[in-house]
Write an enzyme that holds these catalytic residues in place. Structure first.
Site, PDB file in Angstrom:
ATOM      1  N   ASN A   9     -34.253 -21.518  -4.169  1.00  0.00           N
ATOM      2  CA  ASN A   9     -32.814 -21.528  -4.434  1.00  0.00           C
ATOM      3  C   ASN A   9     -32.176 -20.459  -3.548  1.00  0.00           C
ATOM      4  OD1 ASN A   9     -30.232 -21.404  -5.417  1.00  0.00           O
ATOM      5  ND2 ASN A   9     -30.790 -20.509  -7.400  1.00  0.00           N
ATOM      6  N   TRP A  10     -31.503 -20.927  -2.501  1.00  0.00           N
ATOM      7  CA  TRP A  10     -30.936 -19.971  -1.539  1.00  0.00           C
ATOM      8  C   TRP A  10     -29.596 -19.400  -1.982  1.00  0.00           C
ATOM      9  CZ3 TRP A  10     -31.698 -21.459   4.320  1.00  0.00           C
ATOM     10  CH2 TRP A  10     -33.044 -21.289   4.647  1.00  0.00           C
ATOM     11  N   HIS A  99     -27.191 -23.610 -13.368  1.00  0.00           N
ATOM     12  CA  HIS A  99     -27.762 -22.287 -13.103  1.00  0.00           C
ATOM     13  C   HIS A  99     -26.936 -21.229 -13.852  1.00  0.00           C
ATOM     14  CE1 HIS A  99     -29.001 -18.658 -11.005  1.00  0.00           C
ATOM     15  NE2 HIS A  99     -30.080 -19.324 -10.633  1.00  0.00           N
ATOM     16  N   GLU A 158     -35.188 -19.689 -16.893  1.00  0.00           N
ATOM     17  CA  GLU A 158     -34.903 -18.466 -16.138  1.00  0.00           C
ATOM     18  C   GLU A 158     -34.216 -17.446 -17.052  1.00  0.00           C
ATOM     19  OE1 GLU A 158     -34.409 -19.295 -11.650  1.00  0.00           O
ATOM     20  OE2 GLU A 158     -32.569 -19.911 -12.609  1.00  0.00           O
ATOM     21  N   GLY A 164     -33.145 -11.875 -10.171  1.00  0.00           N
ATOM     22  CA  GLY A 164     -32.761 -10.907  -9.146  1.00  0.00           C
ATOM     23  C   GLY A 164     -33.049  -9.463  -9.521  1.00  0.00           C
ATOM     24  N   SER A 195     -37.406 -13.506 -10.391  1.00  0.00           N
ATOM     25  CA  SER A 195     -38.221 -12.484  -9.714  1.00  0.00           C
ATOM     26  C   SER A 195     -39.643 -12.950  -9.385  1.00  0.00           C
ATOM     27  CB  SER A 195     -38.249 -11.194 -10.538  1.00  0.00           C
ATOM     28  OG  SER A 195     -36.934 -10.678 -10.673  1.00  0.00           O
TER      29      SER A 195
HETATM   30  P1  PGA Z   1     -34.688 -14.596  -8.113  1.00  0.00           P
HETATM   31  O1  PGA Z   1     -33.668 -15.770  -8.473  1.00  0.00           O
HETATM   32  O2  PGA Z   1     -35.985 -15.229  -7.704  1.00  0.00           O
HETATM   33  O3  PGA Z   1     -34.027 -13.852  -6.974  1.00  0.00           O
HETATM   34  O4  PGA Z   1     -34.855 -13.744  -9.317  1.00  0.00           O
HETATM   35  C1  PGA Z   1     -34.080 -16.907  -9.170  1.00  0.00           C
HETATM   36  C2  PGA Z   1     -32.916 -17.815  -9.459  1.00  0.00           C
HETATM   37  O5  PGA Z   1     -31.806 -17.314  -9.714  1.00  0.00           O
HETATM   38  O6  PGA Z   1     -33.049 -19.044  -9.423  1.00  0.00           O
END
Ligand code: PGA
Length: 232
Positions: A9-10, A99, A158, A164, A195
Site C-alpha cells: 500500500n503506497w 483503510h 490493521e 506506521g 509495521s
Molecule cells: P505500515 O502501513 O506498514 O507503514 O504500518 C500499513 C498500512 O497502513 O496499510
C-alpha cells in the site's frame, strides 16, 4: 497449498519518476524471489501510477498484480474527482476499501464502505477490506448478506497502534483476530497490516489463520519489499 498475499500500500506517495525507479530496481531483484506459485504479490499505488505499472509489469515481466487504493461509492456519472469501478477495472484487479486513514480523514462510514464493496464486486474487483477492530466487520457482514454477494474477499486486520509506528501487533494476537474474522465471514482471506517488514513478516504469515500481509512504509523501498517477498 496455502496461498500467501503480499500487498503493498503506497498511500499518497511517489511521483512517476520515483515509481519507475522502484520498478526497475524491483525488476533487477526479481530473480531473488522463488516459489512465486504460492505467493500473490499485489501493489496498490496511487491512481496516477496504475497505468505506468500496468505497462511495466508487461515490459519487465514482473510477478505483480495491481490494486487501487480506493473506489468511488458511485457508478460512472457526474461525480467530479471520483474514480469509479469501471475505470479501475481497466487497470487493476483489486481495490483497498475502508483503510483507517480514509475512515479518519475522509469520514468513511460503514454505509459508504458497503457501497464501495458492492460496486467493486459488480465490476469483478476483489476488495481488500481494511478493519482496525472486529466490530467493523460485523457491519459489513450484515450488508453483504443483504446484497447476497458470494465472492472471495480479502480482509486486512490493521490495528491503529501498529500503522506506521514500527510497533506491530504480536503474531499471536493478530492470529486470534483473524480466526474471529473467519468465523464471522465465510470464505475470506485474512491478512495482517501494521509495521510489517522483512524481519517480522514470517511471524505473521506462519500463523494458521493469516493469509498474508499488507505493507505500507516498507513497500516503498524495492529492496526491502523484495526481501519481504523472499522471506515469506
Ligand atoms: P505500515 O502501513 O506498514 O507503514 O504500518 C500499513 C498500512 O497502513 O496499510
Amino acid at each position: 497449498m496455502k496461498k500467501t498475499f503480499i500487498i503493498a500500500n503506497w498511500k499518497s506517495k511517489k511521483t512517476e519518476i520515483e515509481a519507475k525507479l522502484w520498478l526497475q530496481e524491483f525488476s533487477n531483484l526479481k530473480s531473488q524471489n522463488s516459489n512465486l506459485d504460492t505467493k500473490e504479490v499485489i501493489v496498490c499505488p496511487s491512481f496516477t501510477l496504475l497505468s505506468i505499472f500496468k505497462s511495466s509489469i508487461i515490459n519487465l515481466k514482473l510477478p505483480i498484480k495491481l490494486g487501487a487504493q480506493d473506489i468511488s461509492p458511485f457508478d460512472e456519472g457526474a461525480y467530479t474527482g471520483e474514480v469509479n469501478g469501471k475505470q479501475i477495472k481497466e487497470l487493476a484487479e483489486f481495490v483497498i476499501i475502508g483503510h483507517s486513514e480514509r475512515r479518519k480523514y475522509f469520514k468513511e462510514d460503514s454505509e459508504k464502505i458497503n457501497k464501495k464493496i458492492q460496486l467493486a464486486f459488480s465490476y469483478g474487483l476483489t476488495p481488500i477490506l481494511c478493519i482496525s477492530e472486529i466490530k467493523q466487520i460485523q457491519n459489513v457482514k450484515i450488508k453483504m448478506q443483504n446484497y447476497n454477494i458470494k465472492c472471495k474477499i480479502l480482509v486486512a486486520y490493521e490495528p491503529l497502534f501498529a500503522i506506521g509506528s514500527k510497533q506491530p501487533d504480536t503474531p499471536e494476537d493478530a492470529d486470534s483476530i483473524a480466526e474471529e474474522i473467519k468465523k464471522l465471514l465465510e470464505d475470506v482471506y485474512v491478512i495482517y497490516g501494521g509495521s510489517v517488514n522483512a524481519d517480522n513478516v514470517n511471524g505473521f504469515v506462519d500463523q494458521k489463520n493469516i493469509d498474508g500481509v499488507l505493507v505500507g512504509g516498507a513497500s516503498l523501498d524495492a529492496n526491502e519489499f523484495s526481501k519481504i517477498i523472499a522471506n515469506v
